[in-house]
Design an enzyme around this catalytic site. Structure first.
Site, PDB file in Angstrom:
ATOM      1  N   LYS A   1      31.791 -43.211 100.539  1.00 39.32           N
ATOM      2  CA  LYS A   1      31.000 -43.302  99.197  1.00 39.32           C
ATOM      3  C   LYS A   1      31.490 -43.221  98.176  1.00 39.32           C
ATOM      4  O   LYS A   1      31.730 -44.424  97.446  1.00 39.32           O
ATOM      5  CB  LYS A   1      29.544 -43.080  99.166  1.00 39.32           C
ATOM      6  CG  LYS A   1      28.152 -42.675  99.727  1.00 39.32           C
ATOM      7  CD  LYS A   1      26.755 -42.315  99.516  1.00 39.32           C
ATOM      8  CE  LYS A   1      26.609 -40.409 100.021  1.00 39.32           C
ATOM      9  NZ  LYS A   1      27.328 -40.431 101.335  1.00 39.32           N
ATOM     10  N   THR A   2      32.851 -42.138  98.182  1.00 41.96           N
ATOM     11  CA  THR A   2      33.510 -41.787  96.704  1.00 41.96           C
ATOM     12  C   THR A   2      34.522 -42.838  97.216  1.00 41.96           C
ATOM     13  O   THR A   2      35.147 -43.627  95.492  1.00 41.96           O
ATOM     14  CB  THR A   2      33.753 -40.913  96.660  1.00 41.96           C
ATOM     15  OG1 THR A   2      32.676 -40.040  97.050  1.00 41.96           O
ATOM     16  CG2 THR A   2      34.733 -40.377  95.704  1.00 41.96           C
TER      17      THR A   2
ATOM     18  N   ASP B   1      28.425 -38.340  92.263  1.00 43.54           N
ATOM     19  CA  ASP B   1      27.890 -37.877  93.373  1.00 43.54           C
ATOM     20  C   ASP B   1      26.406 -37.242  92.927  1.00 43.54           C
ATOM     21  O   ASP B   1      26.352 -36.774  91.534  1.00 43.54           O
ATOM     22  CB  ASP B   1      28.944 -37.384  93.631  1.00 43.54           C
ATOM     23  CG  ASP B   1      29.028 -37.634  95.224  1.00 43.54           C
ATOM     24  OD1 ASP B   1      28.547 -37.852  95.363  1.00 43.54           O
ATOM     25  OD2 ASP B   1      30.122 -36.663  95.610  1.00 43.54           O
TER      26      ASP B   1
ATOM     27  N   THR C   1      22.796 -38.557  98.977  1.00 42.37           N
ATOM     28  CA  THR C   1      22.614 -38.610 100.583  1.00 42.37           C
ATOM     29  C   THR C   1      20.957 -38.578 101.136  1.00 42.37           C
ATOM     30  O   THR C   1      20.110 -38.941 102.035  1.00 42.37           O
ATOM     31  CB  THR C   1      23.245 -37.401 101.494  1.00 42.37           C
ATOM     32  OG1 THR C   1      22.857 -35.849 100.368  1.00 42.37           O
ATOM     33  CG2 THR C   1      24.677 -37.163 101.181  1.00 42.37           C
TER      34      THR C   1
ATOM     35  N   ARG D   1      34.917 -39.031 106.806  1.00 44.78           N
ATOM     36  CA  ARG D   1      36.086 -37.721 106.597  1.00 44.78           C
ATOM     37  C   ARG D   1      35.783 -36.748 107.812  1.00 44.78           C
ATOM     38  O   ARG D   1      37.283 -36.305 107.905  1.00 44.78           O
ATOM     39  CB  ARG D   1      35.088 -36.938 106.165  1.00 44.78           C
ATOM     40  CG  ARG D   1      35.380 -35.292 105.215  1.00 44.78           C
ATOM     41  CD  ARG D   1      34.311 -35.212 104.262  1.00 44.78           C
ATOM     42  NE  ARG D   1      34.188 -35.886 103.297  1.00 44.78           N
ATOM     43  CZ  ARG D   1      33.327 -36.587 102.136  1.00 44.78           C
ATOM     44  NH1 ARG D   1      32.294 -35.427 102.325  1.00 44.78           N
ATOM     45  NH2 ARG D   1      32.952 -36.817 101.537  1.00 44.78           N
TER      46      ARG D   1
END
Ligand code: ADE
Length: 358
Positions: free
Chosen positions: A85-86, A130, A179, A238
């Site tokens: 997302k980032t 975030d 999330t 990740r």
């Protein structure tokens, strides 16, 4: 303001966790990971792998806003941690040719934190928040007019001498990431023009992520090894990137520095990550429900207390993937383990009797 940053330097400020608290399979980031992640983040659509439906619709939105010389709509991205997302917010900023400011809701505790950031924005800039579901009510209320009409009302003085000053803000784009989309308040959610879920990656997409990362690390990897790492990365880039690093360390120390399937299996077995990418916490969770609760249903609080994990980690990290694999089911009365999970862990599944290991 503790966590505000222009894209490059936010990397080192977010996590206070030590590697010990942060096993290799969990998508939470350590500072070490973050430096590595940041150095290999794709910067544009051409290098971003996966999430094709989302990318297709973003490309159109961006092209339209460039053509009309308009600021992008506010965007909300939701989905499990570690899916990019980032990274995507950075890609959008690059594709738009605008700067990005990155922060996270826990850093916006006091009104002055959010006001300070909003007042520092430039025309067209992207503000990335975030964990936006963790914003407090006051910060949210400051955001509403800022998002909708680009102004802030600030009160100075007290009681009778209190004055409200209206400050006009430059037009900016807020990108929120969460999330837990369900935990966002209705009024905040309604202010996002573009809302999209990020999905788990499939093994083919993750293999591409693995090969790209190995190339950036200047490590040779064959197709079978890339697929093996991908299939143990629980659908999460990740984690895939972190595993590439671990396997390449192993290949350098124990082999000739090249990654093949045998080296991959050996190093991932040492890390106790199984064929489905489950780690010890996932397996303990499933085993607990099988052995002590006859397959469930059982409440999340009971599970967390029994295996010594916090509820948030179980809900945000373990469960989404176990649900996606079909190993766990959520019912109104609690969590249940599926017959596939019994088989995967080597238990015999029978609906009514005590479960036994083969
Ligand atoms: N690293 C993390 N996410 C990625 C993605 N979607 N594409 C390429 N590299 C990545």
């Amino acid at each position: 303001m503790s966590i505000i940053s222009d894209d490059k330097d936010f990397i080192n400020k977010k996590s206070t966790k030590t590697p010990k608290e942060n096993p290799v399979i969990k998508p939470d980031e350590t500072d070490n990971d973050r430096n590595f992640e940041n150095s290999i983040r794709p910067k544009n659509f051409d290098t971003y792998i996966g999430q094709t439906a989302l990318l297709d619709s973003l490309k159109i939105t961006i092209a339209a806003s460039k053509k009309r010389n308009r600021t992008l709509d506010h965007m909300l991205f939701y989905g499990p941690p570690g899916l990019g997302k980032t990274t995507l917010a950075g890609v959008i900023a690059n594709e738009m040719g605008v700067p990005i400011k990155i922060t996270s809701a826990p850093a916006l505790e006091r009104p002055r934190d959010i006001i300070g950031i909003l007042m520092s924005l430039e025309e067209g800039q992207i503000l990335f928040i975030d964990e936006i579901h963790r914003l407090n009510r006051i910060a949210e209320e400051i955001l509403y007019p800022a998002m909708e009409d680009f102004y802030l009302d600030m009160t100075t003085g007290k009681a009778q001498s209190a004055k409200t000053i209206r400050v006009t803000l430059p037009k900016f784009t807020l990108i929120g990431a969460t999330t837990k989309a369900g935990n966002l308040s209705g009024p905040l959610r309604d202010r996002f023009g573009f809302i999209h879920r990020l999905n788990f990656y499939n093994n083919e997409e993750l293999s591409k992520v693995v090969k790209r990362t190995a190339k950036l690390l200047d490590i040779q990897i064959d197709d079978d090894a890339a697929y093996e790492i991908a299939s143990r990365s629980r659908g999460t880039p990740r984690i895939a990137n972190r595993l590439v690093k671990r396997v390449s360390d192993y290949a350098i120390v124990k082999h000739d520095g090249k990654i093949n399937k045998d080296i991959t299996e050996k190093s991932l077995n040492i890390l106790d990550i199984d064929k489905f990418g489950l780690d010890i916490t996932d397996r303990n969770l499933l085993k607990l429900i099988i052995e002590k609760y006859d397959g469930g249903p059982v409440g999340i609080e009971t599970i967390a207390a029994a295996i010594g994990e916090d509820i948030r980690t179980l809900e945000d990290v373990c469960e989404p993937y176990l649900l996606q694999c079909g190993f766990l089911q959520r019912t109104p009365r609690g969590r249940k383990v599926s017959p596939q999970a019994y088989r995967h862990l080597g238990y015999k599944h029978s609906a009514s009797s005590q479960q036994t290991l083969f």
